[in-house]
Design a protein around this motif. Structure first.
Motif, PDB file in Angstrom:
ATOM      1  N   THR A   1      47.888  36.065  40.075  1.00  0.00           N
ATOM      2  CA  THR A   1      48.352  34.734  39.667  1.00  0.00           C
ATOM      3  C   THR A   1      47.877  33.652  40.620  1.00  0.00           C
ATOM      4  O   THR A   1      48.300  32.508  40.501  1.00  0.00           O
ATOM      5  CB  THR A   1      49.892  34.668  39.590  1.00  0.00           C
ATOM      6  N   GLY A   2      47.051  34.002  41.579  1.00  0.00           N
ATOM      7  CA  GLY A   2      46.607  33.023  42.568  1.00  0.00           C
ATOM      8  C   GLY A   2      47.730  32.515  43.452  1.00  0.00           C
ATOM      9  O   GLY A   2      47.635  31.435  44.026  1.00  0.00           O
ATOM     10  N   GLY A   3      48.810  33.274  43.546  1.00  0.00           N
ATOM     11  CA  GLY A   3      49.924  32.873  44.395  1.00  0.00           C
ATOM     12  C   GLY A   3      50.922  31.964  43.711  1.00  0.00           C
ATOM     13  O   GLY A   3      51.799  31.398  44.369  1.00  0.00           O
ATOM     14  N   HIS A   4      50.842  31.825  42.397  1.00  0.00           N
ATOM     15  CA  HIS A   4      51.751  30.929  41.684  1.00  0.00           C
ATOM     16  C   HIS A   4      53.005  31.631  41.185  1.00  0.00           C
ATOM     17  O   HIS A   4      53.952  30.978  40.749  1.00  0.00           O
ATOM     18  CB  HIS A   4      51.026  30.275  40.509  1.00  0.00           C
ATOM     19  N   SER A   5      53.018  32.957  41.210  1.00  0.00           N
ATOM     20  CA  SER A   5      54.202  33.718  40.810  1.00  0.00           C
ATOM     21  C   SER A   5      54.018  35.149  41.278  1.00  0.00           C
ATOM     22  O   SER A   5      52.897  35.616  41.475  1.00  0.00           O
ATOM     23  CB  SER A   5      54.375  33.684  39.286  1.00  0.00           C
ATOM     24  N   SER A   6      55.138  35.845  41.445  1.00  0.00           N
ATOM     25  CA  SER A   6      55.068  37.255  41.816  1.00  0.00           C
ATOM     26  C   SER A   6      55.021  38.112  40.551  1.00  0.00           C
ATOM     27  O   SER A   6      55.856  37.974  39.657  1.00  0.00           O
ATOM     28  CB  SER A   6      56.304  37.619  42.645  1.00  0.00           C
ATOM     29  N   ILE A   7      54.043  38.985  40.496  1.00  0.00           N
ATOM     30  CA  ILE A   7      53.914  39.896  39.363  1.00  0.00           C
ATOM     31  C   ILE A   7      53.048  41.075  39.800  1.00  0.00           C
ATOM     32  O   ILE A   7      52.180  40.928  40.675  1.00  0.00           O
ATOM     33  CB  ILE A   7      53.277  39.197  38.135  1.00  0.00           C
ATOM     34  N   ALA A   8      53.304  42.225  39.244  1.00  0.00           N
ATOM     35  CA  ALA A   8      52.450  43.397  39.451  1.00  0.00           C
ATOM     36  C   ALA A   8      52.300  44.104  38.115  1.00  0.00           C
ATOM     37  O   ALA A   8      53.204  44.067  37.278  1.00  0.00           O
ATOM     38  CB  ALA A   8      53.064  44.337  40.493  1.00  0.00           C
ATOM     39  N   VAL A   9      51.151  44.742  37.941  1.00  0.00           N
ATOM     40  CA  VAL A   9      50.817  45.347  36.658  1.00  0.00           C
ATOM     41  C   VAL A   9      50.197  46.720  36.882  1.00  0.00           C
ATOM     42  O   VAL A   9      49.389  46.894  37.797  1.00  0.00           O
ATOM     43  CB  VAL A   9      49.813  44.457  35.886  1.00  0.00           C
ATOM     44  N   ALA A  10      50.609  47.678  36.076  1.00  0.00           N
ATOM     45  CA  ALA A  10      49.913  48.964  36.006  1.00  0.00           C
ATOM     46  C   ALA A  10      49.327  49.086  34.608  1.00  0.00           C
ATOM     47  O   ALA A  10      50.035  48.894  33.612  1.00  0.00           O
ATOM     48  CB  ALA A  10      50.873  50.122  36.276  1.00  0.00           C
ATOM     49  N   VAL A  11      48.028  49.386  34.548  1.00  0.00           N
ATOM     50  CA  VAL A  11      47.383  49.623  33.259  1.00  0.00           C
ATOM     51  C   VAL A  11      47.057  51.116  33.182  1.00  0.00           C
ATOM     52  O   VAL A  11      46.357  51.656  34.053  1.00  0.00           O
ATOM     53  CB  VAL A  11      46.105  48.786  33.097  1.00  0.00           C
ATOM     54  N   LEU A  12      47.609  51.778  32.171  1.00  0.00           N
ATOM     55  CA  LEU A  12      47.466  53.229  32.007  1.00  0.00           C
ATOM     56  C   LEU A  12      46.574  53.531  30.808  1.00  0.00           C
ATOM     57  O   LEU A  12      46.527  52.747  29.835  1.00  0.00           O
ATOM     58  CB  LEU A  12      48.830  53.897  31.775  1.00  0.00           C
TER      59      LEU A  12
END
Length: 451
Positions: free
Chosen positions: A259-270
Motif C-alpha cells: 500500500t506504499g505505507g498508506h494502510s496496514s495489510i498482508a496477503v497470501a495468494v495460494l
C-alpha cells in the motif's frame, strides 16, 4: 502540540523506554511530515529517507495518486463486516492475481506479515498432514507473533520463548545441498525469502530459488515464497521469485510496500489446487484460513492504487536502473573503507553496507543523520556484521542518490580517521546497552538536561 522533549518523555512513559533513550542518545529529532523521499522534522530540517521503514514507503511518502484513491474510498465505503463482498476488494484481487503465474488465484487477507505467515503455516500443516516438518532459512525473518516465531531464523528473537515447535529445521541461505538433506523425501513446506532480508541482506546464488522450487515439486513439499520485503519492484522485478519463469510457488506472502505505507495489510495468494485440497479435509472449520479484519475496502483501495502507480511509472525497471547507481556508490565506499565495511550486498533498490560490527553501523547511522540522510539501522546488536540498509522509495531521483552517496563519503571520511579499536571497544558497550543505566548512556551520548 508537544515539543521534542515532551514527545520523548511521553513515549518513554507510555510506549517504549528504550526507544526514548535512544532518541536522546542519538540526538534524533521528531518527524513532522513527509513527502516523496523527504522527511521533515519539527524544526523544519529535511532528511532523505533511505530507510523507508525497511521498504514500506515504496511509492514515496504521501503519494498523491494513492492518497486520492484512499480518500475517495473513505468517503464511500471504508470498512465492511467479514464476509461482505465489495467492488474495490474484488478489483484488487483481480489485479493482483493477474500479475502472478499459473493457478495462484486464491487470495487471503490479514493485517501484518507475521499474521499472514501464521495463516500460511495453517495452510501447509492442513494440506500436508501428517507431515509437520517445515524448513526455513537461518537468519530469515517471518514475523514475531508466537506462531511465526517457529519460523524465525533470527535466533535471538526466539530464545525467550523456547521450546517452540520441534518440527522446524534451519538451513544456511544459498546452500541447496543442506536444503536437500533437511527436506529429505518430503517436508510439509519450505519458507523462503528469495532475497534474504533484514540485517542479513544477501542475494541468492545463481539458480538457487529455482533449485529450491524444483526440490519442493519433486518431493511434494509446499514452496512458500515470502515476498514481504521484495515484492512490487524493490529488487528490480515485480517479484523476486520470478527471475526464472519456471518457478511457481504454492503460496506467495505479501505486505510492507503493497500500500506504499498508506494502510496496514498482508496477503497470501495460494494455488487453486492447494485450496481445493484444504477444503476437502473433513471437519476442517470453513474459516480455517480467514482473518476477521484483514482486507478492508480502505486498505484494498490503497493497495490497488499503489500497484497501479508502480506499473504505470515502471518502478521495477526504475529500481533496477537506479539501484545500479546506488550499489556502485556503496561498493566504492566498501573498497575505500575496508576496515569499516566488509561488503555492499544488494539488488535493485534493496541495498546496504555490511559493517565491521554494530558499533560501526550505529556510528555511521548517526553520522549520516547529521548530514541529512536516514538509513535502515538494524537495531540488532546480536548480529556480528549487520547490514546497514539503503532502501529508498522507488521514486527516488538520481540527484537524491548522489546526495546520499556524497553524505556517505563525507561521513566515512570522518569515521575513517578513528582507530578501529575505538569501534571494537564501543561494540562491547553496545552489546550491553540495554543493561546499562540511562545516566551512563546519556553521558556517553553527550545528553544534557534530558535533551
Amino acid at each position: 502540540m508537544m515539543n521534542r522533549l515532551e514527545v520523548i518523555e511521553a513515549s518513554g512513559r507510555y510506549w517504549n523506554p528504550t526507544a526514548a533513550t535512544l532518541y536522546r542518545v542519538a540526538h534524533r529529532s521528531i518527524e513532522s511530515h513527509a513527502e516523496g523521499a523527504i522527511v521533515t522534522d519539527e524544526d523544519g530540517r529535511q532528511f532523505l529517507d533511505f530507510a523507508c521503514s525497511y521498504g514500506v514507503f515504496i511509492v514515496g511518502h504521501c503519494n498523491p495518486y494513492v492518497q486520492a484513491r484512499v480518500l475517495q474510498q473513505i468517503h464511500t465505503l471504508a470498512a465492511t463486516p467479514y464476509g461482505s463482498a465489495n467492488a474495490v476488494t474484488a478489483e484488487f484481487m483481480d489485479t493482483l492475481t493477474s500479475m502472478l503465474p499459473g493457478d495462484l488465484t486464491r487470495v487471503f487477507f490479514a493485517n501484518s506479515g507475521a499474521e499472514i505467515s501464521e495463516l500460511a503455516m495453517r495452510a501447509v500443516l492442513a494440506a500436508r498432514a501428517p507431515h509437520h516438518k517445515i524448513v526455513v532459512i537461518r537468519n530469515s525473518y517471518h514475523g514475531k507473533t508466537l506462531g511465526a516465531l517457529n519460523l524465525l531464523g533470527q535466533q535471538n528473537h526466539r530464545k525467550p520463548f523456547l521450546p517452540l515447535s520441534p518440527d522446524v529445521s534451519f538451513v544456511p541461505y544459498g546452500d541447496i545441498e543442506a536444503m536437500r538433506r533437511e527436506v529429505g523425501n518430503g517436508a510439509a513446506a519450505v519458507f523462503l525469502e528469495p532475497v534474504l532480508g533484514g540485517c542479513y541482506l544477501q542475494t541468492p546464488p545463481k539458480d538457487y530459488v529455482r533449485q529450491v522450487a524444483d526440490l519442493c515439486r519433486q518431493t511434494g513439499t509446499l514452496f512458500v515464497a515470502d515476498e514481504i520485503q521484495t515484492a512490487f519492484g524493490r529488487c528490480g522485478r515485480m517479484f523476486a521469485f520470478d527471475e526464472d519463469p519456471n518457478v511457481q510457488p504454492d503460496i506467495v506472502l505479501l505486505s510492507k510496500g503493497i500500500t506504499g505505507g498508506h494502510s496496514s495489510i498482508a496477503v497470501a495468494v495460494l494455488r487453486e489446487s492447494l485450496v481445493e485440497r484444504i477444503q476437502s479435509i473433513p471437519d476442517l472449520p470453513p474459516r480455517y484460513l480467514a482473518s476477521d479484519s484483514g482486507g478492508s475496502p480502505y486498505a484494498c483501495a490503497a493497495a490497488l492504487a499503489s500497484i497501479e502507480f508502480i506499473r504505470e511509472q515502471h518502478l521495477p525497471q526504475r529500481a533496477m536502473q537506479l539501484g545500479a547507481r546506488l550499489l556502485a556508490g556503496l561498493r566504492s565506499a566498501a573498497r575505500h573503507y575496508p576496515r569499516l565495511i566488509l561488503d555492499a550486498p544488494g539488488i535493485g533498490l534493496m541495498t546496504g553496507l555490511k559493517m565491521r560490527n554494530p558499533a560501526v553501523e550505529t556510528a555511521l547511522t548517526i553520522a549520516l543523520g547529521k548530514r541529512g540522510v536516514h538509513v535502515g539501522h538494524s537495531m540488532n546488536e546480536s548480529c556480528e556484521h549487520p547490514v546497514l540498509r539503503f532502501y529508498p522509495p522507488l521514486t527516488v531521483t538520481e540527484a537524491q542518490i548522489d546526495q546520499a552517496l556524497a553524505a556517505l563519503d563525507d561521513a566515512l571520511q570522518e569515521l575513517g580517521k578513528k582507530p578501529v579499536f575505538v569501534f571494537d571497544l564501543m561494540n562491547q558497550i553496545i552489546k550491553r546497552q540495554y543493561r546499562l543505566p540511562r545516566s551512563v548512556l546519556f553521558k556517553l551520548g553527550g545528553v544534557k538536561d534530558g535533551h
